[in-house]
Design an enzyme around this catalytic site. Sequence first.
Site, PDB file in Angstrom:
ATOM      1  N   CYS A 167       1.513  -4.438   1.553  1.00  0.00           N
ATOM      2  CA  CYS A 167       1.686  -5.335   2.695  1.00  0.00           C
ATOM      3  C   CYS A 167       3.069  -5.988   2.698  1.00  0.00           C
ATOM      4  CB  CYS A 167       0.648  -6.438   2.665  1.00  0.00           C
ATOM      5  SG  CYS A 167      -1.033  -5.828   2.645  1.00  0.00           S
ATOM      6  N   HIS A 193      -4.627  25.116 -24.301  1.00  0.00           N
ATOM      7  CA  HIS A 193      -5.895  24.403 -24.457  1.00  0.00           C
ATOM      8  C   HIS A 193      -6.516  24.052 -23.113  1.00  0.00           C
ATOM      9  CE1 HIS A 193      -5.088  24.228 -28.717  1.00  0.00           C
ATOM     10  NE2 HIS A 193      -3.862  23.805 -28.430  1.00  0.00           N
ATOM     11  N   GLU A 203       3.146  13.345  -4.816  1.00  0.00           N
ATOM     12  CA  GLU A 203       3.344  12.168  -3.974  1.00  0.00           C
ATOM     13  C   GLU A 203       3.724  12.513  -2.544  1.00  0.00           C
ATOM     14  OE1 GLU A 203       6.340  10.237  -6.498  1.00  0.00           O
ATOM     15  OE2 GLU A 203       5.137   8.428  -6.398  1.00  0.00           O
ATOM     16  N   TRP A 219      -1.517  -2.938   4.239  1.00  0.00           N
ATOM     17  CA  TRP A 219      -1.997  -1.802   3.455  1.00  0.00           C
ATOM     18  C   TRP A 219      -3.422  -2.186   3.078  1.00  0.00           C
ATOM     19  CZ3 TRP A 219      -3.769  -0.594  -1.503  1.00  0.00           C
ATOM     20  CH2 TRP A 219      -3.635   0.739  -1.907  1.00  0.00           C
ATOM     21  N   ASN A 233      -0.322 -11.527   2.127  1.00  0.00           N
ATOM     22  CA  ASN A 233      -0.225 -10.431   1.155  1.00  0.00           C
ATOM     23  C   ASN A 233      -1.019 -10.850  -0.062  1.00  0.00           C
ATOM     24  OD1 ASN A 233       1.558  -9.192   2.827  1.00  0.00           O
ATOM     25  ND2 ASN A 233       3.309  -9.280   1.428  1.00  0.00           N
ATOM     26  N   GLY A 234      -1.706  -9.916  -0.700  1.00  0.00           N
ATOM     27  CA  GLY A 234      -2.464 -10.247  -1.917  1.00  0.00           C
ATOM     28  C   GLY A 234      -3.947 -10.051  -1.684  1.00  0.00           C
ATOM     29  N   GLU A 250       6.858  13.844 -14.562  1.00  0.00           N
ATOM     30  CA  GLU A 250       7.536  13.222 -13.415  1.00  0.00           C
ATOM     31  C   GLU A 250       7.755  14.245 -12.293  1.00  0.00           C
ATOM     32  OE1 GLU A 250       7.984  10.406 -12.346  1.00  0.00           O
ATOM     33  OE2 GLU A 250       9.648  10.484 -10.963  1.00  0.00           O
ATOM     34  N   ARG A 268       7.490   0.133   2.122  1.00  0.00           N
ATOM     35  CA  ARG A 268       6.529  -0.330   1.120  1.00  0.00           C
ATOM     36  C   ARG A 268       5.177   0.366   1.251  1.00  0.00           C
ATOM     37  NH1 ARG A 268       7.878  -5.861  -0.720  1.00  0.00           N
ATOM     38  NH2 ARG A 268       5.680  -6.335  -0.916  1.00  0.00           N
ATOM     39  N   LYS A 328       6.235  13.837  -8.526  1.00  0.00           N
ATOM     40  CA  LYS A 328       7.062  13.875  -7.308  1.00  0.00           C
ATOM     41  C   LYS A 328       6.445  14.816  -6.281  1.00  0.00           C
ATOM     42  CE  LYS A 328       9.008  11.047  -7.541  1.00  0.00           C
ATOM     43  NZ  LYS A 328       8.751  10.186  -8.556  1.00  0.00           N
ATOM     44  N   LYS A 378       5.191   1.464  -2.071  1.00  0.00           N
ATOM     45  CA  LYS A 378       6.364   1.393  -2.933  1.00  0.00           C
ATOM     46  C   LYS A 378       6.168   0.341  -4.017  1.00  0.00           C
ATOM     47  CE  LYS A 378      10.571   2.342  -4.108  1.00  0.00           C
ATOM     48  NZ  LYS A 378      10.666   3.600  -4.874  1.00  0.00           N
TER      49      LYS A 378
HETATM   50  C1  G6P Z   1       4.098   2.864  -7.033  1.00  0.00           C
HETATM   51  C2  G6P Z   1       5.329   3.588  -6.540  1.00  0.00           C
HETATM   52  C3  G6P Z   1       5.915   4.421  -7.676  1.00  0.00           C
HETATM   53  C4  G6P Z   1       6.207   3.546  -8.875  1.00  0.00           C
HETATM   54  C5  G6P Z   1       4.976   2.740  -9.314  1.00  0.00           C
HETATM   55  C6  G6P Z   1       5.361   1.665 -10.315  1.00  0.00           C
HETATM   56  O1  G6P Z   1       3.088   3.764  -7.321  1.00  0.00           O
HETATM   57  O2  G6P Z   1       5.003   4.416  -5.450  1.00  0.00           O
HETATM   58  O3  G6P Z   1       7.105   5.039  -7.243  1.00  0.00           O
HETATM   59  O4  G6P Z   1       6.641   4.337  -9.940  1.00  0.00           O
HETATM   60  O5  G6P Z   1       4.393   2.073  -8.188  1.00  0.00           O
HETATM   61  O6  G6P Z   1       6.187   0.757  -9.670  1.00  0.00           O
HETATM   62  P1  G6P Z   1       7.283  -0.129 -10.370  1.00  0.00           P
HETATM   63  O7  G6P Z   1       7.917  -0.888  -9.235  1.00  0.00           O
HETATM   64  O8  G6P Z   1       6.542  -1.038 -11.306  1.00  0.00           O
HETATM   65  O9  G6P Z   1       8.220   0.756 -11.070  1.00  0.00           O
END
Ligand code: G6P
Length: 622
Positions: A2, A518, A502, A75, A101-102, A495, A27, A499, A617
């Site tokens: 949010c 395994h 996502e 969100w 927010n929250g 990672e 976000r 990617k 985000k």
């Molecule tokens: C969300 C974002 C990721 C990020 C993760 C941790 O899932 O989409 O890109 O790695 O949060 O966020 P931070 O701000 O703590 O690195």
Amino acid sequence: MCGIVGYIGEQEAYPILIKGLHRLEYRGYDSAGVSMINKAGVLSVYKSKGKVSALEASVADKDISGTIGIAHTRWATHGEPNATNAHPHFSQSKNLSLVHNGIIENYKSLRTELEKNGMTFCSETDTEVLVQLIEYTQITHNCDLYTAVQLALKSVIGAYAIAILDKRNPDQLICARKGSPLIIGVGANNGKKNGKAEFFLGSDATPIIEYTNKVVYLQDEEIAIMNREGDLRITNLSNVKQTPQLHTLQMNLDELEKGGYAHFMLKEIYEQPSALKICTKGRLNVNDKDVLLSGIIDHKEKFVNARRIIICACGTSWHSALIGKYFIEEAAQIPVEVEYASEFRYRNPVIFPDDVVIAVSQSGETADTLAAIQLAKSKGAFLYGICNVIGSSIPRATDSGTYLHVGPEIGVASTKAFTGQVITLIMLGLAIAKEKKTLSDELFHMLVDELQQIPDKMQWTLDHNKGIDQFAQMFTYARNFIYLGRGYNYPVALEGALKLKEISYIHAEGYPAAEMKHGPIALIDEEMPVVVIAPKRGMYDKIVSNIQEIKSRKGKIISVVTEGDTIVKGMSDYCFEIPDTRDCYVPLLAILPLQLLSYYVAIAKGRNVDQPRNLAKSVTVE
Ligand code: G6P
């Protein structure tokens, strides 16, 4: 997640609010809304499901005038994403509108109590409970709105950043926070622009920076009221006056624009060489062959005497933390544990006062990471933050730390923050190793020298891996991908897979290459793309054997190899080349083609790369 925008001043609020909502789109959100008070004292609320552009279309024929307003991107947590559940929410009398927010944890019991007392609700949200509670408190206590907010928030359990409009008082804007960030932008001349007062609100700095770089970070359990006279008054919930601390934002507007790239993610991928140069500037000293991290220098005894380092993180930051673990253990000979913050905080972990707990977080706001370090603090550990967003909650909650300085990251899929975190953790490992004298001078100097060259080698990697866009088209059919790596490249496999998941919504698994036998090997057939990180370094022969095992089961091999390698190249269906570097620095280069691969597969599949579905985000709820 949010986002909040707010404005009070002389200008029309709506354009500022909408622009702010667009800035906050990165976000992640599923609905949006605005609320203004016009000259006639009418308090309007407009909301819609979907994008901010849908909201704009829906207000085309509405009265959107007014010089005070609040706005929100939601969100969904409580209640599905629709216009009714979107913010702002009216109070029952429609005198108040509120954005939040929250999460309010005790919203059910509060709602039941309010319903018993005759308040009625339109939505399924915890937020509507807040605005009704504030209104009910104001009525029952016969007090002003500010006092009602203070009293109401005392009975709330959970996290909030809120902003409230009151149509009976169009000259004041009230906001409050606990556990969810809120920034007040102070217009020129300390709130007065050409003699006219002006304040902005944002859940982060992006909606504010266009207008002012002077900001006040609201602290937990603080309430602020600002008016058109330029007065900003802040108190805590017990009405004790707090002195606003004015900060200058270190951000410029260009960093929030795409700069000619099709997406923020692509811009941020290509920015990495220059971003890492800034990240290491003044920290890597090649002439003296030294690493200077002030956050370590000021607290070196904590690191030298640390029993253990625990790194808490989520998502991509967890992957960089794993690379950090491998390097710190190797270079500084301190045991390092890497924890998912969301698990760590709830499992009563053993934490010693001589532990150093490091939080790695791009946003500095991830709720679980913040809670994890609060837990560690309660057990007496020394807290260190590695974050990107300046002034965010984690740096403010830690004893010391290092900012990444890679600039704002807008693409939801983290790219430059990942490499910024990796290089910062490596610098941290080197700085501790220097203090502990765990590396020979010769090796230390070689590591510093080579690290200095990494941004140029990243540039080489980006320049020499053109054509991924064409190649990526071939994989739109795939329903699964496997990513394999060993040692330092196992986290790169994780990672790379993240990617792809996502932004393209293709299922992908990262695995330590030898572990493939395994389980995942059962998945391999002629349809399965397998991405293997296979630099001509440490475990090269072993990874060649792993590739052979995949080949003999007809898997498609996409490899990342050292420039000039012919063996793995000959076995691969497609190959990305990177320059040679030390094992510990390979992740900084190997991840680049994998970021581009996921970007171009997502583009080929027509995905919204910068705003992938369901993702946020900054994950400010647990
Ligand atoms: C969300 C974002 C990721 C990020 C993760 C941790 O899932 O989409 O890109 O790695 O949060 O966020 P931070 O701000 O703590 O690195």
